[in-house]
Design a protein around this motif. Sequence first.
Motif, PDB file in Angstrom:
ATOM      1  N   ASP A  39       0.822  -1.220   0.000  1.00 21.15           N
ATOM      2  CA  ASP A  39       0.000   0.000   0.000  1.00 21.15           C
ATOM      3  C   ASP A  39       0.853   1.266   0.000  1.00 21.15           C
ATOM      4  O   ASP A  39       0.465   2.274  -0.587  1.00 21.15           O
ATOM      5  CB  ASP A  39      -0.947   0.029   1.201  1.00 21.15           C
ATOM      6  CG  ASP A  39      -2.070  -0.983   1.088  1.00 21.15           C
ATOM      7  OD1 ASP A  39      -2.262  -1.553  -0.014  1.00 21.15           O
ATOM      8  OD2 ASP A  39      -2.754  -1.220   2.102  1.00 21.15           O
ATOM      9  N   GLN A  40       2.004   1.224   0.652  1.00 22.77           N
ATOM     10  CA  GLN A  40       2.880   2.388   0.722  1.00 22.77           C
ATOM     11  C   GLN A  40       3.783   2.510  -0.505  1.00 22.77           C
ATOM     12  O   GLN A  40       4.559   3.440  -0.617  1.00 22.77           O
ATOM     13  CB  GLN A  40       3.742   2.338   1.995  1.00 22.77           C
ATOM     14  CG  GLN A  40       2.933   2.437   3.269  1.00 22.77           C
ATOM     15  CD  GLN A  40       2.152   3.733   3.339  1.00 22.77           C
ATOM     16  OE1 GLN A  40       2.692   4.807   3.082  1.00 22.77           O
ATOM     17  NE2 GLN A  40       0.877   3.648   3.664  1.00 22.77           N
ATOM     18  N   GLY A  41       3.701   1.539  -1.413  1.00 18.28           N
ATOM     19  CA  GLY A  41       4.510   1.585  -2.628  1.00 18.28           C
ATOM     20  C   GLY A  41       5.977   1.270  -2.399  1.00 18.28           C
ATOM     21  O   GLY A  41       6.824   1.555  -3.244  1.00 18.28           O
ATOM     22  N   ILE A  42       6.288   0.656  -1.267  1.00 21.28           N
ATOM     23  CA  ILE A  42       7.677   0.309  -0.966  1.00 21.28           C
ATOM     24  C   ILE A  42       8.107  -0.887  -1.807  1.00 21.28           C
ATOM     25  O   ILE A  42       9.218  -0.926  -2.324  1.00 21.28           O
ATOM     26  CB  ILE A  42       7.862   0.043   0.544  1.00 21.28           C
ATOM     27  CG1 ILE A  42       7.576   1.336   1.320  1.00 21.28           C
ATOM     28  CG2 ILE A  42       9.257  -0.488   0.847  1.00 21.28           C
ATOM     29  CD1 ILE A  42       7.471   1.158   2.807  1.00 21.28           C
ATOM     30  N   VAL A  43       7.213  -1.868  -1.956  1.00 20.69           N
ATOM     31  CA  VAL A  43       7.503  -3.021  -2.804  1.00 20.69           C
ATOM     32  C   VAL A  43       6.362  -3.226  -3.802  1.00 20.69           C
ATOM     33  O   VAL A  43       5.229  -2.819  -3.562  1.00 20.69           O
ATOM     34  CB  VAL A  43       7.727  -4.327  -1.995  1.00 20.69           C
ATOM     35  CG1 VAL A  43       8.901  -4.219  -1.065  1.00 20.69           C
ATOM     36  CG2 VAL A  43       6.488  -4.730  -1.243  1.00 20.69           C
ATOM     37  N   ASP A  44       6.713  -3.863  -4.904  1.00 18.02           N
ATOM     38  CA  ASP A  44       5.726  -4.269  -5.901  1.00 18.02           C
ATOM     39  C   ASP A  44       5.857  -5.788  -6.059  1.00 18.02           C
ATOM     40  O   ASP A  44       6.511  -6.439  -5.238  1.00 18.02           O
ATOM     41  CB  ASP A  44       5.939  -3.525  -7.218  1.00 18.02           C
ATOM     42  CG  ASP A  44       7.342  -3.706  -7.786  1.00 18.02           C
ATOM     43  OD1 ASP A  44       8.091  -4.598  -7.308  1.00 18.02           O
ATOM     44  OD2 ASP A  44       7.706  -2.963  -8.707  1.00 18.02           O
ATOM     45  N   SER A  45       5.276  -6.347  -7.076  1.00 20.67           N
ATOM     46  CA  SER A  45       5.316  -7.807  -7.229  1.00 20.67           C
ATOM     47  C   SER A  45       6.750  -8.329  -7.372  1.00 20.67           C
ATOM     48  O   SER A  45       7.085  -9.393  -6.843  1.00 20.67           O
ATOM     49  CB  SER A  45       4.467  -8.251  -8.413  1.00 20.67           C
ATOM     50  OG  SER A  45       4.895  -7.614  -9.598  1.00 20.67           O
ATOM     51  N   THR A  46       7.596  -7.590  -8.050  1.00 21.51           N
ATOM     52  CA  THR A  46       9.004  -7.984  -8.160  1.00 21.51           C
ATOM     53  C   THR A  46       9.688  -7.885  -6.810  1.00 21.51           C
ATOM     54  O   THR A  46      10.511  -8.734  -6.447  1.00 21.51           O
ATOM     55  CB  THR A  46       9.737  -7.105  -9.196  1.00 21.51           C
ATOM     56  OG1 THR A  46       9.035  -7.187 -10.436  1.00 21.51           O
ATOM     57  CG2 THR A  46      11.167  -7.545  -9.385  1.00 21.51           C
ATOM     58  N   VAL A  48       8.319  -8.375  -3.955  1.00 22.49           N
ATOM     59  CA  VAL A  48       7.895  -9.524  -3.152  1.00 22.49           C
ATOM     60  C   VAL A  48       8.827 -10.705  -3.430  1.00 22.49           C
ATOM     61  O   VAL A  48       9.227 -11.419  -2.509  1.00 22.49           O
ATOM     62  CB  VAL A  48       6.421  -9.891  -3.425  1.00 22.49           C
ATOM     63  CG1 VAL A  48       6.061 -11.211  -2.764  1.00 22.49           C
ATOM     64  CG2 VAL A  48       5.493  -8.789  -2.946  1.00 22.49           C
ATOM     65  N   LEU A  49       9.215 -10.874  -4.687  1.00 21.66           N
ATOM     66  CA  LEU A  49      10.153 -11.951  -5.028  1.00 21.66           C
ATOM     67  C   LEU A  49      11.509 -11.731  -4.354  1.00 21.66           C
ATOM     68  O   LEU A  49      12.146 -12.684  -3.901  1.00 21.66           O
ATOM     69  CB  LEU A  49      10.323 -12.060  -6.538  1.00 21.66           C
ATOM     70  CG  LEU A  49       9.071 -12.468  -7.316  1.00 21.66           C
ATOM     71  CD1 LEU A  49       9.342 -12.434  -8.816  1.00 21.66           C
ATOM     72  CD2 LEU A  49       8.572 -13.824  -6.871  1.00 21.66           C
ATOM     73  N   GLU A  50      11.943 -10.487  -4.270  1.00 25.58           N
ATOM     74  CA  GLU A  50      13.199 -10.180  -3.576  1.00 25.58           C
ATOM     75  C   GLU A  50      13.088 -10.490  -2.087  1.00 25.58           C
ATOM     76  O   GLU A  50      14.034 -11.005  -1.482  1.00 25.58           O
ATOM     77  CB  GLU A  50      13.573  -8.717  -3.784  1.00 25.58           C
ATOM     78  CG  GLU A  50      13.996  -8.399  -5.197  1.00 25.58           C
ATOM     79  CD  GLU A  50      14.371  -6.947  -5.365  1.00 25.58           C
ATOM     80  OE1 GLU A  50      15.231  -6.459  -4.603  1.00 25.58           O
ATOM     81  OE2 GLU A  50      13.797  -6.287  -6.250  1.00 25.58           O
ATOM     82  N   ILE A  51      11.940 -10.178  -1.508  1.00 27.45           N
ATOM     83  CA  ILE A  51      11.722 -10.471  -0.086  1.00 27.45           C
ATOM     84  C   ILE A  51      11.752 -11.980   0.144  1.00 27.45           C
ATOM     85  O   ILE A  51      12.350 -12.461   1.102  1.00 27.45           O
ATOM     86  CB  ILE A  51      10.394  -9.853   0.407  1.00 27.45           C
ATOM     87  CG1 ILE A  51      10.526  -8.330   0.446  1.00 27.45           C
ATOM     88  CG2 ILE A  51      10.008 -10.408   1.777  1.00 27.45           C
ATOM     89  CD1 ILE A  51       9.232  -7.585   0.707  1.00 27.45           C
ATOM     90  N   ILE A  52      11.140 -12.738  -0.765  1.00 31.35           N
ATOM     91  CA  ILE A  52      11.152 -14.196  -0.648  1.00 31.35           C
ATOM     92  C   ILE A  52      12.583 -14.720  -0.705  1.00 31.35           C
ATOM     93  O   ILE A  52      12.973 -15.568   0.093  1.00 31.35           O
ATOM     94  CB  ILE A  52      10.273 -14.838  -1.745  1.00 31.35           C
ATOM     95  CG1 ILE A  52       8.807 -14.502  -1.482  1.00 31.35           C
ATOM     96  CG2 ILE A  52      10.493 -16.348  -1.816  1.00 31.35           C
ATOM     97  CD1 ILE A  52       7.890 -14.795  -2.643  1.00 31.35           C
ATOM     98  N   GLY A  53      13.372 -14.206  -1.633  1.00 31.13           N
ATOM     99  CA  GLY A  53      14.776 -14.602  -1.722  1.00 31.13           C
ATOM    100  C   GLY A  53      15.530 -14.291  -0.444  1.00 31.13           C
ATOM    101  O   GLY A  53      16.327 -15.093   0.044  1.00 31.13           O
ATOM    102  N   PHE A  54      15.271 -13.113   0.124  1.00 27.24           N
ATOM    103  CA  PHE A  54      15.893 -12.711   1.394  1.00 27.24           C
ATOM    104  C   PHE A  54      15.515 -13.684   2.507  1.00 27.24           C
ATOM    105  O   PHE A  54      16.374 -14.134   3.270  1.00 27.24           O
ATOM    106  CB  PHE A  54      15.465 -11.277   1.741  1.00 27.24           C
ATOM    107  CG  PHE A  54      15.683 -10.909   3.179  1.00 27.24           C
ATOM    108  CD1 PHE A  54      16.953 -10.623   3.652  1.00 27.24           C
ATOM    109  CD2 PHE A  54      14.613 -10.832   4.055  1.00 27.24           C
ATOM    110  CE1 PHE A  54      17.147 -10.282   4.983  1.00 27.24           C
ATOM    111  CE2 PHE A  54      14.791 -10.487   5.386  1.00 27.24           C
ATOM    112  CZ  PHE A  54      16.067 -10.220   5.851  1.00 27.24           C
TER     113      PHE A  54
END
Length: 88
Positions: A39-46, A48-54
């Motif tokens: 909602d804050q525009g900090i992450v987008d769908s891509t 989310v993939l980076e967060i999963i990798g982290f």
Amino acid sequence: MLTTKERTGIYSEQIRSFLISNFYVSDARALVNDTSLLDQGIVDSTGVLEIIGFIEETFGIIVEDSELLPENLDSIQGIEQYILRKMN
């Protein structure tokens, strides 16, 4: 061995540091644990993939497709609780 409360604080700071260093966060102080990252525009769908990798690399857990839910990945608090559940 760390208590759940101690792990919570450590995980929260690791997640916050990752977000601040890898995504545009205009005011790091405003990034509270329950802030919606999408909602804050900090992450987008891509992002989310980076967060999963982290999560997978840092905590050694596998994020299953069925676990790709906003309540697990949309806030520091959600990510932290997800990690704690997976590690127990």
